[in-house]
Design a protein around this motif. Structure first.
Motif, PDB file in Angstrom:
ATOM      1  N   MET A 105       0.810  -1.228   0.000  1.00 37.33           N
ATOM      2  CA  MET A 105       0.000   0.000   0.000  1.00 37.33           C
ATOM      3  C   MET A 105       0.841   1.276   0.000  1.00 37.33           C
ATOM      4  N   PHE A 106       2.111   1.185   0.328  1.00 34.85           N
ATOM      5  CA  PHE A 106       2.934   2.384   0.396  1.00 34.85           C
ATOM      6  C   PHE A 106       3.147   3.005  -0.982  1.00 34.85           C
ATOM      7  N   VAL A 107       3.080   2.169  -2.032  1.00 33.37           N
ATOM      8  CA  VAL A 107       3.418   2.687  -3.371  1.00 33.37           C
ATOM      9  C   VAL A 107       2.243   2.655  -4.338  1.00 33.37           C
ATOM     10  N   PHE A 273       6.569  -4.482   3.856  1.00 35.00           N
ATOM     11  CA  PHE A 273       6.375  -3.038   4.011  1.00 35.00           C
ATOM     12  C   PHE A 273       6.203  -2.654   5.487  1.00 35.00           C
ATOM     13  N   PHE A 274       5.434  -3.444   6.241  1.00 32.17           N
ATOM     14  CA  PHE A 274       5.287  -3.160   7.688  1.00 32.17           C
ATOM     15  C   PHE A 274       6.662  -3.061   8.325  1.00 32.17           C
ATOM     16  N   PHE A 275       7.511  -4.022   7.937  1.00 39.64           N
ATOM     17  CA  PHE A 275       8.845  -4.040   8.524  1.00 39.64           C
ATOM     18  C   PHE A 275       9.617  -2.781   8.135  1.00 39.64           C
ATOM     19  N   SER A 284      14.686   5.680  14.239  1.00 41.62           N
ATOM     20  CA  SER A 284      15.140   7.055  14.034  1.00 41.62           C
ATOM     21  C   SER A 284      14.545   7.963  15.116  1.00 41.62           C
ATOM     22  N   ALA A 285      13.237   7.873  15.311  1.00 43.46           N
ATOM     23  CA  ALA A 285      12.566   8.736  16.305  1.00 43.46           C
ATOM     24  C   ALA A 285      13.150   8.506  17.698  1.00 43.46           C
ATOM     25  N   LEU A 286      13.447   7.240  18.015  1.00 43.61           N
ATOM     26  CA  LEU A 286      13.964   6.936  19.350  1.00 43.61           C
ATOM     27  C   LEU A 286      15.380   7.454  19.543  1.00 43.61           C
ATOM     28  N   ALA A 343      10.923  12.479   2.905  1.00 45.51           N
ATOM     29  CA  ALA A 343      10.150  13.240   1.910  1.00 45.51           C
ATOM     30  C   ALA A 343       8.922  12.446   1.488  1.00 45.51           C
ATOM     31  N   TYR A 344       7.819  13.159   1.228  1.00 48.29           N
ATOM     32  CA  TYR A 344       6.614  12.509   0.717  1.00 48.29           C
ATOM     33  C   TYR A 344       6.531  12.927  -0.753  1.00 48.29           C
ATOM     34  N   ILE A 345       6.914  12.018  -1.636  1.00 51.26           N
ATOM     35  CA  ILE A 345       7.116  12.389  -3.040  1.00 51.26           C
ATOM     36  C   ILE A 345       5.870  12.038  -3.865  1.00 51.26           C
ATOM     37  N   ARG A 346       5.402  13.009  -4.618  1.00 52.04           N
ATOM     38  CA  ARG A 346       4.172  12.861  -5.399  1.00 52.04           C
ATOM     39  C   ARG A 346       4.410  13.293  -6.847  1.00 52.04           C
ATOM     40  N   ASP A 347       3.625  12.713  -7.796  1.00 54.32           N
ATOM     41  CA  ASP A 347       3.629  13.181  -9.183  1.00 54.32           C
ATOM     42  C   ASP A 347       2.427  14.094  -9.365  1.00 54.32           C
ATOM     43  N   CYS A 413      -0.091   8.121   8.231  1.00 44.59           N
ATOM     44  CA  CYS A 413       0.491   6.849   8.678  1.00 44.59           C
ATOM     45  C   CYS A 413      -0.531   6.014   9.452  1.00 44.59           C
ATOM     46  N   SER A 414      -0.698   4.766   9.041  1.00 41.23           N
ATOM     47  CA  SER A 414      -1.647   3.888   9.739  1.00 41.23           C
ATOM     48  C   SER A 414      -1.072   3.420  11.073  1.00 41.23           C
ATOM     49  N   GLY A 415       0.256   3.545  11.233  1.00 43.32           N
ATOM     50  CA  GLY A 415       0.885   2.991  12.426  1.00 43.32           C
ATOM     51  C   GLY A 415       1.292   4.029  13.458  1.00 43.32           C
ATOM     52  N   PHE A 418       0.668   2.935  17.039  1.00 40.63           N
ATOM     53  CA  PHE A 418       1.589   1.825  17.327  1.00 40.63           C
ATOM     54  C   PHE A 418       2.982   2.386  17.630  1.00 40.63           C
ATOM     55  N   ALA A 419       3.443   3.304  16.742  1.00 39.28           N
ATOM     56  CA  ALA A 419       4.794   3.862  16.893  1.00 39.28           C
ATOM     57  C   ALA A 419       4.917   4.639  18.196  1.00 39.28           C
ATOM     58  N   THR A 420       3.868   5.392  18.553  1.00 40.21           N
ATOM     59  CA  THR A 420       3.921   6.190  19.773  1.00 40.21           C
ATOM     60  C   THR A 420       3.970   5.270  20.993  1.00 40.21           C
ATOM     61  N   GLN A 421       3.155   4.225  20.968  1.00 40.86           N
ATOM     62  CA  GLN A 421       3.135   3.303  22.116  1.00 40.86           C
ATOM     63  C   GLN A 421       4.496   2.633  22.317  1.00 40.86           C
ATOM     64  N   GLU A 422       5.076   2.117  21.238  1.00 43.90           N
ATOM     65  CA  GLU A 422       6.363   1.411  21.411  1.00 43.90           C
ATOM     66  C   GLU A 422       7.447   2.392  21.833  1.00 43.90           C
ATOM     67  N   SER A 423       7.391   3.628  21.291  1.00 48.19           N
ATOM     68  CA  SER A 423       8.450   4.586  21.606  1.00 48.19           C
ATOM     69  C   SER A 423       8.375   5.009  23.068  1.00 48.19           C
TER      70      SER A 423
HETATM   71  C1  HEM Z   1       7.873   7.069  14.357  1.00 47.15           C
HETATM   72  C2  HEM Z   1       7.493   6.122  13.518  1.00 47.15           C
HETATM   73  C3  HEM Z   1       6.780   6.358  12.208  1.00 47.15           C
HETATM   74  C4  HEM Z   1       6.731   7.477  11.424  1.00 47.15           C
HETATM   75  C5  HEM Z   1       7.367   8.840  11.674  1.00 47.15           C
HETATM   76  C6  HEM Z   1       5.910   7.160  10.270  1.00 47.15           C
HETATM   77  C7  HEM Z   1       5.612   8.053   9.245  1.00 47.15           C
HETATM   78  C8  HEM Z   1       4.878   7.739   8.120  1.00 47.15           C
HETATM   79  C9  HEM Z   1       4.642   8.629   7.016  1.00 47.15           C
HETATM   80  C10 HEM Z   1       5.174  10.053   6.918  1.00 47.15           C
HETATM   81  C11 HEM Z   1       3.884   7.985   6.105  1.00 47.15           C
HETATM   82  C12 HEM Z   1       3.369   8.552   4.778  1.00 47.15           C
HETATM   83  C13 HEM Z   1       4.459   8.669   3.726  1.00 47.15           C
HETATM   84  C14 HEM Z   1       3.930   9.252   2.437  1.00 47.15           C
HETATM   85  O1  HEM Z   1       2.736   9.517   2.323  1.00 47.15           O
HETATM   86  O2  HEM Z   1       4.720   9.436   1.495  1.00 47.15           O
HETATM   87  C15 HEM Z   1       3.622   6.663   6.641  1.00 47.15           C
HETATM   88  C16 HEM Z   1       2.849   5.712   6.016  1.00 47.15           C
HETATM   89  C17 HEM Z   1       2.541   4.516   6.578  1.00 47.15           C
HETATM   90  N1  HEM Z   1       2.983   4.007   7.774  1.00 47.15           N
HETATM   91 FE1  HEM Z   1       4.151   4.981   9.109  1.00 47.15          FE
HETATM   92  N2  HEM Z   1       5.486   5.870  10.375  1.00 47.15           N
HETATM   93  C18 HEM Z   1       5.989   5.340  11.542  1.00 47.15           C
HETATM   94  C19 HEM Z   1       5.778   4.062  12.025  1.00 47.15           C
HETATM   95  C20 HEM Z   1       4.927   3.155  11.462  1.00 47.15           C
HETATM   96  C21 HEM Z   1       4.646   1.855  12.013  1.00 47.15           C
HETATM   97  C22 HEM Z   1       5.238   1.314  13.318  1.00 47.15           C
HETATM   98  C23 HEM Z   1       3.774   1.254  11.156  1.00 47.15           C
HETATM   99  C24 HEM Z   1       3.147  -0.112  11.242  1.00 47.15           C
HETATM  100  C25 HEM Z   1       3.349  -1.001  12.151  1.00 47.15           C
HETATM  101  C26 HEM Z   1       3.497   2.173  10.075  1.00 47.15           C
HETATM  102  C27 HEM Z   1       2.639   1.937   9.029  1.00 47.15           C
HETATM  103  C28 HEM Z   1       2.426   2.784   7.977  1.00 47.15           C
HETATM  104  C29 HEM Z   1       1.553   2.463   6.849  1.00 47.15           C
HETATM  105  C30 HEM Z   1       0.735   1.181   6.677  1.00 47.15           C
HETATM  106  C31 HEM Z   1       1.635   3.567   5.957  1.00 47.15           C
HETATM  107  C32 HEM Z   1       0.968   3.697   4.581  1.00 47.15           C
HETATM  108  C33 HEM Z   1      -0.223   4.633   4.609  1.00 47.15           C
HETATM  109  C34 HEM Z   1      -0.756   4.868   3.205  1.00 47.15           C
HETATM  110  O3  HEM Z   1      -0.004   4.990   2.243  1.00 47.15           O
HETATM  111  O4  HEM Z   1      -1.990   4.937   3.099  1.00 47.15           O
HETATM  112  N3  HEM Z   1       4.220   3.314  10.300  1.00 47.15           N
HETATM  113  N4  HEM Z   1       4.247   6.533   7.871  1.00 47.15           N
END
Ligand code: HEM
Length: 478
Positions: A105-107, A273-275, A284-286, A343-347, A413-415, A418-423
Motif C-alpha cells: 500500500m505504500f506505493v 512493508f510493515f517491517f 530514528s525517532a527513538l 520526503a513525501y514524493i508525489r507526481d 500513517c496507519s501505524g 503503534f509507533a507512539t506506544q512502542e516509543s
Molecule cells: C515514528 C514512527 C513512524 C513514522 C514517523 C511514520 C511516518 C509515516 C509517514 C510520513 C507515512 C506517509 C508517507 C507518504 O505519504 O509518502 C507513513 C505511512 C505509513 N505508515 Fe508509518 N510511520 C511510523 C511508524 C509506522 C509503524 C510502526 C507502522 C506499522 C506497524 C506504520 C505503518 C504505515 C503504513 C501502513 C503507511 C501507509 C499509509 C498509506 O499509504 O496509506 N508506520 N508513515
C-alpha cells in the motif's frame, strides 16, 4: 504562527536557555539541479538554501520539469489533503522500493490503495494495541538486558534492534529468532544505503540500469528479505495457528466492499512493508529523542520523574503510558526536529496552482517535513529543542497547521499510534534505568537517507540508576 521571518523579542533569551541540536547550515543563494543531485548523493539538507525554509513553495527546475517543495501550511494541505487526487504517490517510489515491497500500500494509488487501506487499518487500530503491549514489552526487556551496565554506546544499534524486534514479535508472535531479526535489520540497512543514489538518478531523469552493480545489490537484498518473510508466512498458513498478532490480522482481513482477501504474494508485500515502515522510522525517532534528552538535563529529569511517578517500578501498562504527557511532548518534539520519513514524493497528474505558481502535469512534488517543521514562518525558534511548546497556544496552532511527521490526510500513517506506544515504552525503560550523557566530540551528523538518521551513529553514555529510587547506583553504594 507568524507570517514574518523576523526574530521575536524573547528569541535571544530563549536561545540561551534551550538546546540547539545538530543540523546542517543552509547554503547561500539558489540551488541548481546538479548541486541538488550532488546533495542527494551526500544525503543531507546542507545543499538547500535558506529560501527552502522560508518560501511557501520552493521550486527547482530539473531537466524539463520542476521539483516543487511546499512548506507553507496551505500548500502542504492542498497537496496532501484537499487536492490529493491530483498528487498521487510518485512512480519514483514504486521504482525505488518495488524490489523490496512489491505492490504494497505504500506505493499504490487509486482503487488498489483504497482497498489495501480498508483491509489494513483495522489490523492497527487502537483496540489491538493493548494486545501488542506484552509483545512490545518482551522486546524492550531484552533491550534493557543487552544494555546491561550501560557505558558509552551507539544507541542507533540498540534502537534499530529493539524496533525490529518489536515489529517481528507483533507481526509473527514468537516465531522469529534473534539472529534472524538482526539479519533482517542489516539487510534492510543495506537496501536503504542504495536509495540516495537511485533518488539522484531519478532526479536526473536517468534509468536506474546505469548503476548495474547497485541495482543488483538492491535486488539481492530485496529477494533475501522477501524470501525470509515468505517462508514465515507459509509456515503460519500451513500451521493453521492464528495468534493475536499482525499477521493473523492480515490473513483474516477481508475487504468489506469486495470481499477480497490478500493473496500470499500480497501478504509478503504488506509484511515486508510493515517491517520497512515500522522499524527504521521508530528507530530514528527513538535515537533522536534520546540524543535530545541527553543534551537537556532538565528535560531529562522531568521526563524521568514523570516515568517513575506514572509507571513506577512495575511494567508499563496501557493507561500509565497515556499519562506520560511530558515524555510524549519530548517524542513529538523529536519528530518535529528530525522527522523520520525524509520526503513525501508525489507526481502532479494535471495542471494546478500552488502559491500562485503553475504546476504542470509531470512535475514532481516533494513535501519535505524537515522544511515544514523548521520554517520560521510556521514555528517559533524552530531549530531549538522545546518540548513545552506543545502546551502553549502558539505551539498548538503550529501543530495543527504545520506538523506532519506522520503525514496528514487520507495517506496519514496507519501505524502512528503503534509507533507512539512502542516509543514511549522504550523511552520509559531507558529513562527509568539510566542517566543519559552526550559523548564529547561525537555529536550526531543528520543524514537524510530514506529515513532521517545520523551519519556517524548516536553515541551516548548511559549511567545506571538504582531501579527502585531512580538515583545513581554509584551514589547509593558509596
Ligand atoms: C515514528 C514512527 C513512524 C513514522 C514517523 C511514520 C511516518 C509515516 C509517514 C510520513 C507515512 C506517509 C508517507 C507518504 O505519504 O509518502 C507513513 C505511512 C505509513 N505508515 Fe508509518 N510511520 C511510523 C511508524 C509506522 C509503524 C510502526 C507502522 C506499522 C506497524 C506504520 C505503518 C504505515 C503504513 C501502513 C503507511 C501507509 C499509509 C498509506 O499509504 O496509506 N508506520 N508513515
Amino acid at each position: 504562527m507568524d507570517d514574518s521571518t523576523e526574530p521575536r523579542g524573547d528569541e535571544a533569551r530563549i536561545e540561551r536557555v534551550l538546546f540547539r541540536p545538530a543540523a546542517p547550515v543552509p547554503t547561500q543563494g539558489a540551488v541548481s539541479w546538479p548541486a541538488l543531485v550532488r546533495g542527494l548523493l551526500r544525503s543531507d539538507f546542507s545543499h538547500f538554501p535558506a529560501a527552502a525554509y522560508t518560501t511557501r513553495v520552493y521550486r527547482i527546475p530539473v531537466r524539463g520539469r520542476t521539483l516543487l517543495m511546499p512548506s507553507g501550511p496551505a500548500q502542504v494541505r492542498e497537496v496532501l489533503v484537499s487536492e490529493h487526487d491530483n498528487y498521487p504517490k510518485s512512480r519514483v517510489m514504486q521504482r525505488i522500493l518495488g524490489p523490496l515491497i512489491g505492490n504494497s500500500m505504500f506505493v499504490t494509488n487509486g482503487d488498489v490503495w483504497r482497498r489495501q487501506r480498508r483491509m489494513i487499518d483495522p489490523t492497527l487500530e487502537l483496540s489491538r494495541l493493548k494486545a501488542f503491549l506484552p509483545l512490545m514489552q518482551g522486546a524492550v526487556d531484552d533491550m534493557v538486558a543487552r544494555m546491561g551496565q550501560g557505558g558509552e554506546m551507539d544507541l542507533d544499534q540498540e534502537t534499530m534492534r529493539v524496533a525490529a524486534d518489536i515489529l517481528c514479535r507483533c507481526v509473527f508472535s514468537e516465531q522469529v529468532q534473534p539472529g534472524m531479526v538482526d539479519e533482517l535489520a542489516e539487510t534492510f540497512r543495506r537496501y536503504q544505503a542504495l536509495v540516495p543514489a537511485f533518488l539522484a538518478l531519478e532526479g536526473l531523469g536517468q534509468p536506474r540500469w546505469v548503476l548495474p552493480l547497485r541495482q543488483l545489490r538492491a535486488r539481492r537484498a530485496g529477494n533475501r528479505i522477501r524470501g525470509r518473510m515468505a517462508a514465515l508466512i507459509r509456515q503460519r498458513l500451513d500451521s493453521g495457528a492464528r495468534p493475536e498478532d499482525l499477521l493473523t490480522g492480515l490473513i483474516e482481513a477481508r475487504d468489506p466492499q469486495t470481499g477480497h482477501r490478500f493473496t500470499e504474494t500480497e501478504l509478503v508485500d504488506e509484511v515486508v512493508f510493515f517491517f520497512l515502515a515500522g522499524h527504521e522510522t521508530s528507530a530514528s525517532a527513538l535515537s533522536w529523542s534520546l540524543y535530545l534528552l541527553a543534551n537537556d538535563p532538565q528535560a531529562q529529569e522531568r521526563a524521568r520523574a514523570e516515568v517513575l511517578r506514572e509507571l513506577g517500578p512495575a511494567q508499563a501498562d496501557f493507561s500509565g503510558l497515556r499519562r506520560l504527557r511530558f515524555t510524549r511532548d519530548v517524542f513529538r518534539e523529536a519528530l518535529r526536529l528530525y522527522p523520520p520519513v525524509t520526503a513525501y514524493i508525489r507526481d502532479a497528474l494535471g495542471t494546478a496552482r500552488l502559491a500562485k505558481r503553475d504546476v504542470r502535469a509531470g512535475d514532481l512534488v516533494s513535501v519535505t517535513p524537515w522544511f515544514v517543521h523548521r520554517s520560521p514562518r510556521n514555528w517559533s525558534h524552530p531549530d531549538l529543542f522545546d518540548p513545552d511548546r506543545f502546551q502553549t497556544e502558539a505551539g498548538r496552532a503550529s501543530m495543527r497547521e504545520a506538523y506532519v511527521p506522520f503525514n496528514t490526510g487520507p495517506r496519514v500513517c496507519s501505524g502512528a499510534a503503534f509507533a507512539t506506544q512502542e516509543s514511549l515504552l522504550v523511552l520509559a525503560a531507558v529513562l527509568g534505568r539510566y542517566r543519559l550523557h552526550p559523548v564529547p566530540g561525537r555529536a550526531p551528523q543528520p543524514a537524510a537517507w530514506l529515513t532521517q538518521r545520523s551519519r556517524n551513529g548516536t553515541w551516548l553514555r548511559l549511567e545506571p540508576l538504582s531501579r527502585r529510587t531512580g538515583r545513581d547506583q554509584s551514589r547509593n553504594t558509596s
